[in-house]
Design an enzyme around this catalytic site. Structure first.
Site, PDB file in Angstrom:
ATOM      1  N   ASN A 133       0.973  -1.261   0.022  1.00 31.12           N
ATOM      2  CA  ASN A 133      -0.009  -0.011   0.043  1.00 31.12           C
ATOM      3  C   ASN A 133       0.899   1.239  -0.036  1.00 31.12           C
ATOM      4  O   ASN A 133       1.514   1.495   0.934  1.00 31.12           O
ATOM      5  CB  ASN A 133      -0.683   0.061   1.280  1.00 31.12           C
ATOM      6  CG  ASN A 133      -1.964   1.165   1.142  1.00 31.12           C
ATOM      7  OD1 ASN A 133      -1.764   2.295   0.891  1.00 31.12           O
ATOM      8  ND2 ASN A 133      -3.139   0.659   1.582  1.00 31.12           N
ATOM      9  N   ALA A 134       0.839   2.083  -1.058  1.00 34.60           N
ATOM     10  CA  ALA A 134       1.779   3.265  -1.371  1.00 34.60           C
ATOM     11  C   ALA A 134       1.384   4.159  -0.270  1.00 34.60           C
ATOM     12  O   ALA A 134       2.232   4.917   0.067  1.00 34.60           O
ATOM     13  CB  ALA A 134       1.542   3.733  -2.796  1.00 34.60           C
ATOM     14  N   LYS A 142       0.135   3.487   2.820  1.00 37.46           N
ATOM     15  CA  LYS A 142       0.894   3.306   4.037  1.00 37.46           C
ATOM     16  C   LYS A 142       2.283   3.615   4.049  1.00 37.46           C
ATOM     17  O   LYS A 142       3.139   3.833   5.179  1.00 37.46           O
ATOM     18  CB  LYS A 142       0.611   1.983   4.373  1.00 37.46           C
ATOM     19  CG  LYS A 142      -0.782   1.583   4.905  1.00 37.46           C
ATOM     20  CD  LYS A 142      -0.846  -0.025   5.316  1.00 37.46           C
ATOM     21  CE  LYS A 142      -2.410  -0.349   5.795  1.00 37.46           C
ATOM     22  NZ  LYS A 142      -2.558  -1.599   6.184  1.00 37.46           N
ATOM     23  N   ASP A 178      -1.720  -3.984  11.316  1.00 32.91           N
ATOM     24  CA  ASP A 178      -3.072  -4.685  11.026  1.00 32.91           C
ATOM     25  C   ASP A 178      -4.061  -3.403  11.712  1.00 32.91           C
ATOM     26  O   ASP A 178      -3.780  -3.271  12.954  1.00 32.91           O
ATOM     27  CB  ASP A 178      -3.294  -6.020  11.498  1.00 32.91           C
ATOM     28  CG  ASP A 178      -4.567  -6.600  11.060  1.00 32.91           C
ATOM     29  OD1 ASP A 178      -4.916  -6.438   9.932  1.00 32.91           O
ATOM     30  OD2 ASP A 178      -5.312  -7.228  11.471  1.00 32.91           O
ATOM     31  N   LYS A 182      -4.432  14.332   9.727  1.00 29.30           N
ATOM     32  CA  LYS A 182      -4.803  13.023  10.017  1.00 29.30           C
ATOM     33  C   LYS A 182      -3.513  12.212  10.799  1.00 29.30           C
ATOM     34  O   LYS A 182      -3.986  11.384  11.614  1.00 29.30           O
ATOM     35  CB  LYS A 182      -5.124  12.499   8.535  1.00 29.30           C
ATOM     36  CG  LYS A 182      -5.551  10.851   8.621  1.00 29.30           C
ATOM     37  CD  LYS A 182      -5.899  10.449   7.359  1.00 29.30           C
ATOM     38  CE  LYS A 182      -6.223   8.829   7.529  1.00 29.30           C
ATOM     39  NZ  LYS A 182      -6.379   8.245   6.083  1.00 29.30           N
ATOM     40  N   ARG A 224      -2.916   4.701  13.195  1.00 29.27           N
ATOM     41  CA  ARG A 224      -1.947   4.302  12.707  1.00 29.27           C
ATOM     42  C   ARG A 224      -0.848   5.328  12.994  1.00 29.27           C
ATOM     43  O   ARG A 224       0.294   4.935  13.345  1.00 29.27           O
ATOM     44  CB  ARG A 224      -1.980   4.081  11.265  1.00 29.27           C
ATOM     45  CG  ARG A 224      -0.684   3.278  10.613  1.00 29.27           C
ATOM     46  CD  ARG A 224      -0.961   3.064   9.131  1.00 29.27           C
ATOM     47  NE  ARG A 224      -1.973   2.177   8.905  1.00 29.27           N
ATOM     48  CZ  ARG A 224      -3.291   2.226   8.206  1.00 29.27           C
ATOM     49  NH1 ARG A 224      -3.269   3.760   8.074  1.00 29.27           N
ATOM     50  NH2 ARG A 224      -4.036   1.574   8.083  1.00 29.27           N
TER      51      ARG A 224
END
Length: 201
Positions: free
Chosen positions: A11-12, A14, A73, A178, A184
């Site tokens: 996932n770019a 992430k 996760d 964010k 995360r």
């Protein structure tokens, strides 16, 4: 000396997030993704919790590549759905990574739930596995669901999730805002602090 660390993800978004958050604390770290290393069979996410799944992926990455590996996760937990979709968030509609189908299924499942009972949270576990041991950190971003998606700066359930203390959805917030509050972001900052302490020690 530059140290390579693997993020066990393709996932770019992430990858960029991890680079943004670890960079200021650990400037000599080069973060690479699964597309940057020799392919290996990815382990199924068979854990019963976010922590178990993150550890599974991090251990597998380290075992196959020899690189210190970070894996996460994360998912959406909806109070009215008894904490689901939870660890099944990415494949809630049956096919892994179909964000639109997952989002629409959740909206359909809460269609008859009153607005005041649309409490939800994003949860995340991040695991680090390397020759120097294992680290696990967690983060939680509470908020609520809305009925129609808004915003394009995000993925997954971001367009229908409004974090506590905000009127904008996660997908309407800019990356810096964010990162500052996200599940995360919390878990990655905690990891960065522990890794920095390890490096310093």
């Amino acid at each position: 000396m530059t140290v390579r660390i693997l993020l066990a993800s393709r996932n770019a978004k992430k990858l960029n997030e991890l680079r943004r958050i670890l960079g200021p604390t650990l400037p000599d770290l080069e973060v690479v993704g699964l597309d940057d290393v020799a392919p290996y069979p990815e382990v199924p996410e068979t854990g019963a919790t976010f922590v178990e799944n993150a550890l599974l992926k991090a251990r597998e990455g380290f075992r196959h590549t020899g690189l210190p590996t970070v894996a996460d996760d994360s998912g959406l937990t909806v109070a009215a759905l008894n904490g689901m979709p939870g660890i099944f968030s990415a494949r809630w509609a049956g096919r892994h990574g179909d964000d639109e189908a997952n989002l629409r299924l959740v909206l359909g499942q809460v269609a008859d739930v009153p607005d005041e009972r649309l409490g939800a949270a994003f949860a995340c576990a991040v695991a680090y596995v390397g020759a120097d041991g294992e680290i696990v950190t967690e983060g939680l971003m509470p908020g609520r669901l809305i009925r129609e998606p808004r915003g394009a700066n995000g993925f997954g359930y971001d367009p229908i999730f409004v974090p506590d203390g905000h009127d904008a959805t996660s997908a309407e917030l800019d990356s810096a805002a964010k990162d500052a509050i996200s599940h995360r972001g919390q878990a990655l900052r905690a990891l960065a602090e522990q890794l920095a302490a390890c490096v310093a020690g």
